[in-house]
Design a protein around this motif. Structure first.
Motif, short mmCIF file in Angstrom:
data_model
loop_
_atom_site.label_atom_id
_atom_site.label_comp_id
_atom_site.label_asym_id
_atom_site.label_seq_id
_atom_site.Cartn_x
_atom_site.Cartn_y
_atom_site.Cartn_z
N UNK A 69 0.74 -1.22 0.11
CA UNK A 69 0.14 -0.15 0.06
C UNK A 69 0.91 1.10 0.03
N UNK A 70 2.01 1.19 0.95
CA UNK A 70 2.86 2.38 0.81
C UNK A 70 3.51 2.68 -0.49
N UNK A 71 4.08 1.50 -1.24
CA UNK A 71 4.74 1.60 -2.30
C UNK A 71 3.69 2.32 -3.51
N UNK A 72 2.48 1.59 -3.34
CA UNK A 72 1.35 2.23 -4.43
C UNK A 72 1.17 3.70 -4.14
N UNK A 73 1.25 4.26 -3.02
CA UNK A 73 0.71 5.58 -2.72
C UNK A 73 1.80 6.34 -3.27
N UNK A 74 3.18 5.79 -2.82
CA UNK A 74 4.42 6.37 -3.62
C UNK A 74 4.20 6.86 -5.19
#
Length: 374
Positions: free
Chosen positions: A132-137
């Motif tokens: 999720x963090x990677x996608x948001x970035x």
């Protein structure tokens, strides 16, 4: 009237003597019990190292080079994108924790918004948060680039270019102990089978014990079988101990309880028999005891490092994964994990068993050619 000589009794006598000898050997106890338990304790408490997030790419997703989300995920070193599974396979593997998420990517055509649908599983644990963090970035970078490009020639307000829809399904939590314990069990069996067998038979040959056996009615198969029974008994007891410690102290998953334990012990026996073939081969090649460790390390070290003992082989480059998938310990570890966490029976791991059987035929064909009695 003299009773006929019983090679069965001789085999059992050799097995008992060999078993007592193993119990008195510090190296056998260290490699079979101490090292695996130390690694289990360490890795169970520090969590997963060398993380690899397995992401299934849904059928019909836009995987073209023009899709910036797919391109960014593909370049991310910890993301392992899976494109070769059917929808049903992905859904089942997501529920089991074999993959960490399923992502559905719609075509990217700004200024229209793009929909990204992500399914997570409770079995994924912290990996879902990492994805999720990677996608948001990734979304932030895409939004920034497109905003700058569009505003360079228009004053129209730019909408959100990516619409993220998330869904979490239920599943058993996949703990790191569920990954590390089968690997350490394989580590123990490989060490015992290779080092233990090689040292024992080379020592028996160099000290002329085997030659003295030939002066008795003992058959050659009784010597080999007796030693094999002793090592098999010791290793299976060690395997049972490691499984129970992992289950009761660290929560290692045994999905079907006693049945799962029995299936794991059967796999352990199969693995040990194959690894003993390597030991027989080395004992025949080695000229003296000092040459056993380097020869054994040539066999064991690549498997310790490349067979998913400490971290998933999906973290390796593609070319290295082909090598990993050719090693017997990889398939033993894989079968162990499927049986323990997924609840698979032996009939569900026939692919792994067939490859192990091929190794059995190959290594014992070599062992027959190289093994020396004197």
């Amino acid at each position: 009237m003299n009773k006929p000589y019983s090679n069965t009794k001789a085999t059992l006598a050799i097995a008992r003597a060999s078993f007592r000898s193993i119990l008195r050997s510090p190296s056998a106890v260290v490699f079979t019990l101490a090292f695996p338990l130390i690694f289990i304790i360490v890795f169970a408490n520090i969590g997963g190292g060398g993380m690899s997030i397995d992401v299934g790419v849904a059928k019909g997703s836009d995987t073209s080079a023009n899709n910036p989300v797919y391109t960014a995920l593909k370049k991310n070193k910890i993301m392992h994108l899976i494109n070769d599974q059917t929808t049903d396979e992905m859904n089942k593997n997501l529920a089991k924790g074999n993959i960490d998420a399923i992502i559905d990517l719609q075509p990217f055509a700004p200024p229209s918004s793009m929909t990204v649908h992500v399914q997570y599983s409770q079995a994924s644990g912290d990996k879902g948060s990492v994805l999720k963090s990677a996608l948001n970035n990734i979304f932030y970078k895409i939004q920034s680039v497109e905003l700058a490009r569009i505003q360079s020639y228009t004053t129209v307000k730019v909408p959100n270019l990516i619409d993220l829809k998330e869904e979490t399904i239920s599943g058993r939590p996949y703990k790191y102990i569920d990954f590390i314990l089968p690997g350490q069990l394989g580590f123990s069996l490989l060490s015992s089978g290779v080092f233990g067998t090689a040292f024992v038979f080379l020592s028996l040959r160099l000290t002329l014990v085997i030659k003295r056996f030939f002066a008795t009615p003992v058959k050659r198969y009784s010597i080999v079988l007796g030693e094999a029974i002793a090592r098999l008994t010791f290793s299976l007891l060690g395997s049972l101990f490691i499984i129970l410690v992992g289950h009761y102290m660290f929560g290692f998953t045994l999905i079907h309880g006693v049945t799962t334990v029995l299936n794991m012990l059967i796999l352990s026996a199969i693995g040990l028999i194959i690894f003993m073939g390597f030991g027989f081969t080395i004992s025949g090649i080695a000229k003296n005891e000092s040459s056993v460790p380097p020869l054994s390390n040539i066999i064991t070290l690549p498997q310790f490092l490349l067979s998913g003992t400490f971290f998933s082989i999906t973290a390796f480059p593609t070319w290295l994964q082909y090598i990993s998938k050719a090693l017997p310990l990889t398939h033993l570890n894989d079968a162990m994990r499927k049986v323990a966490f997924e609840g698979a029976g032996l009939g569900d791991v026939t692919h792994q068993l067939l490859i192990l059987f091929a190794w059995f035929i190959g290594i014992y064909a070599v062992a027959v050619k190289t093994f020396k009695w004197e």
